[in-house]
Design an enzyme around this catalytic site. Structure first.
Site, PDB file in Angstrom:
ATOM      1  N   GLY A 182       0.450   6.450  -4.273  1.00  0.00           N
ATOM      2  CA  GLY A 182       1.512   6.982  -5.132  1.00  0.00           C
ATOM      3  C   GLY A 182       1.938   5.586  -5.966  1.00  0.00           C
ATOM      4  N   ARG A 237      -4.931   9.587  -5.814  1.00  0.00           N
ATOM      5  CA  ARG A 237      -5.388   9.638  -4.714  1.00  0.00           C
ATOM      6  C   ARG A 237      -6.764  10.179  -4.503  1.00  0.00           C
ATOM      7  NH1 ARG A 237      -0.910   8.307  -1.593  1.00  0.00           N
ATOM      8  NH2 ARG A 237       1.351   9.188  -2.574  1.00  0.00           N
ATOM      9  N   ASP A 288      -1.195   1.348   2.322  1.00  0.00           N
ATOM     10  CA  ASP A 288      -2.186   1.234   3.198  1.00  0.00           C
ATOM     11  C   ASP A 288      -3.597   1.951   2.990  1.00  0.00           C
ATOM     12  OD1 ASP A 288      -2.487   0.575   5.909  1.00  0.00           O
ATOM     13  OD2 ASP A 288      -2.108   2.636   6.532  1.00  0.00           O
ATOM     14  N   THR A 291       3.679  -0.084  -2.933  1.00  0.00           N
ATOM     15  CA  THR A 291       4.343   1.128  -2.404  1.00  0.00           C
ATOM     16  C   THR A 291       5.675   1.110  -2.505  1.00  0.00           C
ATOM     17  OG1 THR A 291       4.366   2.639  -0.749  1.00  0.00           O
ATOM     18  CG2 THR A 291       3.661   0.535  -0.133  1.00  0.00           C
ATOM     19  N   ASP A 296       7.341   2.717   0.080  1.00  0.00           N
ATOM     20  CA  ASP A 296       7.475   2.913   1.286  1.00  0.00           C
ATOM     21  C   ASP A 296       7.835   1.765   2.266  1.00  0.00           C
ATOM     22  OD1 ASP A 296       6.947   5.685   0.634  1.00  0.00           O
ATOM     23  OD2 ASP A 296       4.836   5.366   1.567  1.00  0.00           O
ATOM     24  N   ASP A 303       5.942  -0.002   4.141  1.00  0.00           N
ATOM     25  CA  ASP A 303       5.242   0.593   5.507  1.00  0.00           C
ATOM     26  C   ASP A 303       4.057  -0.387   6.061  1.00  0.00           C
ATOM     27  OD1 ASP A 303       3.738   1.374   3.550  1.00  0.00           O
ATOM     28  OD2 ASP A 303       3.258   3.298   4.385  1.00  0.00           O
ATOM     29  N   ARG A 344       7.075   8.227   3.963  1.00  0.00           N
ATOM     30  CA  ARG A 344       6.019   8.524   4.653  1.00  0.00           C
ATOM     31  C   ARG A 344       6.553   8.463   5.976  1.00  0.00           C
ATOM     32  NH1 ARG A 344       0.992   9.749   2.680  1.00  0.00           N
ATOM     33  NH2 ARG A 344       1.363   8.938   0.825  1.00  0.00           N
TER      34      ARG A 344
END
Ligand code: F6P
Length: 320
Positions: free
Chosen positions: A11, A72, A103, A125, A127, A129, A171
């Site tokens: 993304g 992706r 990730d 990202t 996110d 994360d 996510r």
């Protein structure tokens, strides 16, 4: 090492262009030949690779998205795909790669590094994360976009004395919900990291309304156990108040990067080139306690992200 490839994968996130600009310009200044790999690992497998120079990355620092495209790649998840990518890298004589992504993208980079390519991973990202870095490139901008939405939704929620549930991305990570909930004065943030009884949230909404609060904003991270529709239905039914749903979706991935994301992207990319110049092994680069850090790529990807419960509790305390 003279030939270095740059790719963006997964993304997109605001700040990816700033990272590309910094990597290309620092690389050229260090005497390297820089190559842009289009569409992430997809373009790597297909050999969509072009030389990129200092002037080619002008006027992109402030732009969202990524000028070299992102994708992706399912093919890259197979041995065959990775072998093809290795052949392409060998054909182009590329020995080092700068991978900008989340990730999955950095895990892809690790596969290439096991086969002899030096990979520098930058955390691109929205996110937030990744366990090894306090912030990822794009998170700050995404949260700013959510805050802008909260400010606008607050006006209309208050005018109509409603509850508004705002669904945000992330996510399996609740950081976008957590930080936008805290900075936006939400009543509650629903995140995948915390098992929160929806009845408790409803009780809080009713108590707040009884004490004079005119409206409520609830932020639901997309990874929270109940769907947004279920949350809206439960709140409407249990509080008896009109409840609306707003899904911010891809809005959060676009837009001009904030100062924080531009600086993070620029400095982490510059660090990647420094490490390549020094002949370093593969690394994941990030920021910890406001300092740029570089960890062994495999070790960095094993680090688990810790959820900030103090900030989570503060939302509850301040949003009554
Ligand atoms: O990883 C970034 C992200 O925007 C997530 O927050 C979201 O779950 C996902 O990507 C959406 O992915 P796609 O662009 O494939 O729909």
């Amino acid at each position: 090492m003279r030939r270095i490839g740059v790719l963006t994968s997964g993304g997109d996130s605001p700040g990816m262009n700033a990272a590309i600009r910094s990597a290309v310009r620092c690389g050229v200044e260090a005497g390297m030949e820089m190559y842009a790999i289009e569409r992430g690992y997809e373009g790597l497998i297909d050999g969509e690779i072009n030389r990129i120079g200092y002037r080619d990355v002008g006027d992109i620092l402030h732009r969202g998205g990524t000028i070299i495209k992102s994708a992706r790649s399912l093919r890259f998840m197979t041995e065959e795909g990775i072998d093809k990518a290795m052949n392409v890298l060998e054909t182009f004589g590329i020995e080092g790669l700068i991978v900008i992504g989340g990730d999955g993208s950095l895990t892809g980079g690790l596969e290439l590094s096991k086969r002899g390519i030096t990979v520098m991973g930058l955390p691109g990202t929205i996110d937030n994360d990744l366990g090894y870095t306090d912030y990822t490139i794009g998170f700050d901008t995404a949260v700013s976009t959510v805050l802008d939405a909260i400010t606008k939704l607050r006006d209309t929620s208050s005018a109509h004395e409603r509850t508004t549930v705002i669904e945000v991305m992330g996510r399996n990570c609740g950081d976008i919900a957590l930080i936008s909930g805290l900075a936006g004065g939400a009543q509650a943030a629903l995140v995948p990291e915390v098992k929160e009884d929806i009845n408790e949230i409803c009780k809080r909404i009713v108590m707040s309304a009884n004490s004079g609060k005119q409206h409520s904003i609830v932020i639901r991270a997309e990874g929270y156990e109940m769907s947004s529709e279920e949350v809206v239905q439960a709140i409407a039914k249990k509080t008896g108040r009109e409840t609306k749903l707003v899904i911010l979706s891809y809005l959060q991935r676009g837009g001009s990067p904030t100062m924080g994301d531009r600086v993070l992207a620029t400095t982490t990319a510059a660090k990647a080139i420094d490490l390549l110049v020094d002949g370093s092994q593969s690394k994941a680069i990030g920021i910890v306690d406001n300092k740029i850090v570089a960890y062994d790529l495999a070790d960095a990807l094993k680090q688990k992200r810790e959820f900030d419960m103090d900030k989570y509790r503060l939302i509850e305390l301040l949003g009554k």
